[in-house]
Scaffold this motif. Structure first.
Motif, PDB file in Angstrom:
ATOM      1  N   PHE A 373       1.266  -1.069   0.361  1.00  0.00           N
ATOM      2  CA  PHE A 373       0.385   0.425   0.103  1.00  0.00           C
ATOM      3  C   PHE A 373       0.556   0.465  -0.312  1.00  0.00           C
ATOM      4  N   MET A 374      -0.034   2.083  -0.735  1.00  0.00           N
ATOM      5  CA  MET A 374       0.984   3.504  -0.811  1.00  0.00           C
ATOM      6  C   MET A 374      -0.210   4.453   0.554  1.00  0.00           C
ATOM      7  N   VAL A 375       0.419   5.638   1.288  1.00  0.00           N
ATOM      8  CA  VAL A 375      -0.174   6.061   2.486  1.00  0.00           C
ATOM      9  C   VAL A 375       0.079   7.351   2.649  1.00  0.00           C
ATOM     10  N   ASN A 376      -0.901   8.053   1.887  1.00  0.00           N
ATOM     11  CA  ASN A 376      -0.337   9.626   2.015  1.00  0.00           C
ATOM     12  C   ASN A 376      -2.046  10.118   2.479  1.00  0.00           C
ATOM     13  N   LEU A 377      -1.651  11.366   2.252  1.00  0.00           N
ATOM     14  CA  LEU A 377      -2.588  12.477   3.301  1.00  0.00           C
ATOM     15  C   LEU A 377      -3.334  13.275   2.403  1.00  0.00           C
ATOM     16  N   ASN A 378      -4.928  13.511   2.491  1.00  0.00           N
ATOM     17  CA  ASN A 378      -6.011  14.122   2.057  1.00  0.00           C
ATOM     18  C   ASN A 378      -6.015  15.816   2.443  1.00  0.00           C
ATOM     19  N   PRO A 379      -5.928  16.804   2.601  1.00  0.00           N
ATOM     20  CA  PRO A 379      -5.633  17.406   1.435  1.00  0.00           C
ATOM     21  C   PRO A 379      -3.625  17.033   1.051  1.00  0.00           C
ATOM     22  N   GLU A 380      -3.219  16.633   0.148  1.00  0.00           N
ATOM     23  CA  GLU A 380      -1.644  16.391  -0.068  1.00  0.00           C
ATOM     24  C   GLU A 380      -0.840  17.787  -0.249  1.00  0.00           C
ATOM     25  N   GLY A 381      -0.335  17.788   0.511  1.00  0.00           N
ATOM     26  CA  GLY A 381       1.065  18.824   0.412  1.00  0.00           C
ATOM     27  C   GLY A 381       0.224  20.368   1.412  1.00  0.00           C
ATOM     28  N   ALA A 382      -0.490  19.994   1.921  1.00  0.00           N
ATOM     29  CA  ALA A 382      -1.570  21.263   2.109  1.00  0.00           C
ATOM     30  C   ALA A 382      -2.237  20.702   3.868  1.00  0.00           C
ATOM     31  N   SER A 383      -1.224  19.983   4.541  1.00  0.00           N
ATOM     32  CA  SER A 383      -2.618  19.752   6.100  1.00  0.00           C
ATOM     33  C   SER A 383      -1.290  19.987   6.862  1.00  0.00           C
ATOM     34  N   PHE A 384      -2.245  20.633   8.252  1.00  0.00           N
ATOM     35  CA  PHE A 384      -1.163  20.669   8.908  1.00  0.00           C
ATOM     36  C   PHE A 384      -0.913  19.361   9.822  1.00  0.00           C
ATOM     37  N   SER A 385      -1.942  17.872   9.999  1.00  0.00           N
ATOM     38  CA  SER A 385      -1.265  17.105  10.306  1.00  0.00           C
ATOM     39  C   SER A 385      -0.231  16.694   9.586  1.00  0.00           C
ATOM     40  N   GLU A 386       0.349  16.257  10.505  1.00  0.00           N
ATOM     41  CA  GLU A 386       2.039  15.296   9.888  1.00  0.00           C
ATOM     42  C   GLU A 386       2.215  14.013  10.374  1.00  0.00           C
ATOM     43  N   PRO A 387       1.611  13.087  10.181  1.00  0.00           N
ATOM     44  CA  PRO A 387       1.923  11.735  11.183  1.00  0.00           C
ATOM     45  C   PRO A 387       2.997  11.316  10.695  1.00  0.00           C
ATOM     46  N   ARG A 388       3.836  10.551  11.733  1.00  0.00           N
ATOM     47  CA  ARG A 388       4.451   9.445  11.895  1.00  0.00           C
ATOM     48  C   ARG A 388       4.154   8.490  12.455  1.00  0.00           C
ATOM     49  N   PHE A 389       4.505   7.245  11.987  1.00  0.00           N
ATOM     50  CA  PHE A 389       3.997   5.966  12.181  1.00  0.00           C
ATOM     51  C   PHE A 389       5.253   5.085  12.623  1.00  0.00           C
ATOM     52  N   ARG A 390       5.103   4.179  13.188  1.00  0.00           N
ATOM     53  CA  ARG A 390       6.189   3.470  13.695  1.00  0.00           C
ATOM     54  C   ARG A 390       6.065   2.172  12.788  1.00  0.00           C
ATOM     55  N   SER A 391       7.234   1.515  12.796  1.00  0.00           N
ATOM     56  CA  SER A 391       7.376   1.106  10.694  1.00  0.00           C
ATOM     57  C   SER A 391       8.020  -0.196  11.562  1.00  0.00           C
ATOM     58  N   THR A 392       8.489  -1.089  10.948  1.00  0.00           N
ATOM     59  CA  THR A 392       8.968  -2.185  11.088  1.00  0.00           C
ATOM     60  C   THR A 392      10.518  -2.274  11.568  1.00  0.00           C
ATOM     61  N   ARG A 393      10.801  -0.491  11.539  1.00  0.00           N
ATOM     62  CA  ARG A 393      12.264  -0.808  12.197  1.00  0.00           C
ATOM     63  C   ARG A 393      12.179  -0.146  13.461  1.00  0.00           C
ATOM     64  N   SER A 394      11.016  -0.411  14.122  1.00  0.00           N
ATOM     65  CA  SER A 394      10.990   0.967  15.375  1.00  0.00           C
ATOM     66  C   SER A 394      10.701  -0.310  16.473  1.00  0.00           C
ATOM     67  N   ALA A 395      11.215  -0.106  17.540  1.00  0.00           N
ATOM     68  CA  ALA A 395      10.519  -0.919  18.665  1.00  0.00           C
ATOM     69  C   ALA A 395       9.534  -1.985  18.392  1.00  0.00           C
ATOM     70  N   GLY A 396       8.326  -1.399  18.484  1.00  0.00           N
ATOM     71  CA  GLY A 396       7.208  -2.086  18.605  1.00  0.00           C
ATOM     72  C   GLY A 396       5.818  -0.987  17.264  1.00  0.00           C
ATOM     73  N   GLY A 397       5.065  -1.791  17.420  1.00  0.00           N
ATOM     74  CA  GLY A 397       4.177  -1.117  16.828  1.00  0.00           C
ATOM     75  C   GLY A 397       4.288  -1.311  15.019  1.00  0.00           C
ATOM     76  N   ALA A 398       4.679  -1.805  14.540  1.00  0.00           N
ATOM     77  CA  ALA A 398       4.916  -2.193  13.513  1.00  0.00           C
ATOM     78  C   ALA A 398       3.789  -1.829  12.335  1.00  0.00           C
ATOM     79  N   PRO A 399       3.453  -1.728  11.530  1.00  0.00           N
ATOM     80  CA  PRO A 399       2.443  -1.895  10.099  1.00  0.00           C
ATOM     81  C   PRO A 399       1.934  -3.105  10.089  1.00  0.00           C
ATOM     82  N   THR A 400       0.771  -3.267  10.352  1.00  0.00           N
ATOM     83  CA  THR A 400      -0.290  -4.947  10.332  1.00  0.00           C
ATOM     84  C   THR A 400      -1.154  -5.069   9.203  1.00  0.00           C
ATOM     85  N   LEU A 401      -1.926  -5.780   8.840  1.00  0.00           N
ATOM     86  CA  LEU A 401      -3.121  -6.072   8.266  1.00  0.00           C
ATOM     87  C   LEU A 401      -4.149  -7.003   8.715  1.00  0.00           C
ATOM     88  N   ARG A 402      -4.982  -6.468   9.137  1.00  0.00           N
ATOM     89  CA  ARG A 402      -5.446  -7.694   9.980  1.00  0.00           C
ATOM     90  C   ARG A 402      -6.820  -8.412   8.795  1.00  0.00           C
TER      91      ARG A 402
END
Length: 414
Positions: A373-402
């Motif tokens: 999956f490619m994940v982005n925000l809408n509106p793109e390039g013009a949002s006050f939200s800039e979330p930082r999600f954990r990855s598979t390199r983080s200590a925990g909380g990697a992306p999952t698909l249930r």
């Protein structure tokens, strides 16, 4: 009655009784059971439907963030201006297309010089937090040579009281509104364009309110919300009332916003959004048993925020997930089919995006498409939200698909 007639009547009576008897048996054996379940032991599947759940974790090292998808201020979302909103400061600026020094009247008069009667600038506030009162938009005059490559520091140092053109109150009761600033007589000098500026007018914007907040303004890509500069002129030497007074309308040459952020980049996180429209690519394993006749009931992409989701109340922002057609990293082409969920500023909860229709494509695509999956925000390039999600390199909380699915029935055999 003759003997022949009596014999014929007895014959038909016998047949009638036989037919009625057979009909009665038919009614007994074929009657529909309206209040009981169907009985078809040789045609229906046996057993009960079996529903199972599985959770797939993203491939280790198979998730990455990429930036540079949009030029800030050029997208449909417009321009961001903010005053210490959640660790962000944004300044917007623009330059209008050059205004000519003469205007065409007709074939007899040709081009003529003009005098400026008044100037009107229309700026649209596309979104702001109506719960924060006393919001003012400040307008500053910038050097005509200001180009779109300026940094935050360069623009911010120009937004001084000496360069202030105007300030206008933004109504608390309206999320979206168009502000029309008109200059004439003694105020006309504020937006006068000297000959040395070659008809160019550059302006900068910032906001202040009773609390730290922000606003989203229309930019060059915002359709009807685009800024517009209208100059009303009187044509020299023209006596025709239909042509001597004319408007000269100019759209922006460019619109841009620049940002100062207190966030430190972390390569172990998946940053989505921001002024350059960062996106994240997340790849998953997809076991064979999920493609073998199972029926997908539900599929949820789950992303864990590393910290509190920022943003501007009243300005809806969605996180969007799309499948990809081929895996070329940052340049991977995406499906038109997408799924999304709205971000809630102040939340730390796991984000869930329903993607079952996209995962069904993984089951049926021939040739196979990448499981990503490619994940982005809408509106793109013009949002006050800039979330930082954990990855598979983080200590925990990697992306999952249930995934919730139904296994195939075991059909009864005679």
């Amino acid at each position: 009655m003759t003997r022949m007639a009596r014999r014929s009547m007895r014959t038909w009576s016998g047949w009638g009784l036989a037919i009625l008897a057979l009909g009665g048996l038919g009614m007994i054996s074929c009657q529909e059971q309206l209040t009981a379940p169907a009985q078809c032991p040789q045609a229906c599947p046996g057993g009960r439907p079996v529903i199972r759940d599985t959770v797939l974790t993203a491939l280790i090292g198979g998730d990455s963030a990429y930036s540079g998808y949009v030029i800030s201020g050029s997208s449909l979302g417009g321009l961001l201006v903010s005053d210490s909103l959640g660790g962000l400061d944004d300044r917007a600026f623009l330059r209008m297309l050059p205004r000519p020094d003469s205007i065409y009247v007709d074939s007899a008069l040709g081009y003529r010089m003009f005098t400026v009667d008044s100037v009107a600038l229309s700026v649209t506030v596309m979104a702001h937090d109506t719960a924060v009162h006393g919001l003012f938009l400040y307008l500053y005059r910038l050097p005509a040579a200001t180009d779109s490559g300026q940094t935050f520091a360069a623009i911010d140092t120009l937004l001084t009281p000496g360069n202030l053109v105007d300030s206008v109150a933004v109504a608390d009761t309206l999320v979206s509104q168009t502000l029309r600033l008109v200059y004439f007589d003694s105020t006309l000098a504020k937006v006068a364009i000297p000959p040395a500026d070659s008809g160019k007018l550059a302006l900068g914007f910032r906001v202040r309110a009773s609390a730290h907040t922000g606003a989203r303004l229309g930019g060059i890509g915002s359709g009807s919300a685009i800024p517009v500069l209208t100059t009303y002129v009187t044509v020299a030497g023209d006596t025709d009332t239909t042509t001597m007074h004319q408007p000269i309308v100019r759209a922006p040459e460019y619109t841009k916003f620049v940002e100062r952020s207190t966030f430190t980049p972390d390569p172990n996180l998946l940053v989505v959004g921001g002024q350059d429209g960062s996106r994240a690519l997340v790849r998953f394993p997809f076991p064979a048993y999920l493609t073998d006749s199972v029926v997908l009931v539900r599929a949820t992409l789950q992303l864990t925020p590393n910290d509190t989701i920022g943003g501007l109340r009243g300005d809806s922002t969605a996180v969007v997930a799309k499948g990809i057609l081929a895996d070329f990293g940052a340049k991977s082409p995406r499906f038109s089919l997408s799924s999304s969920t709205t971000l809630v500023p102040g939340s730390i909860d796991t984000i869930g995006i329903e993607v079952v229709n996209q995962v069904k494509v993984w089951q049926t695509a021939n040739p196979a498409v990448p499981y990503a999956f490619m994940v982005n925000l809408n509106p793109e390039g013009a949002s006050f939200s800039e979330p930082r999600f954990r990855s598979t390199r983080s200590a925990g909380g990697a992306p999952t698909l249930r995934i919730t699915y139904q296994v195939p029935f075991n059909f009864q055999r005679p």
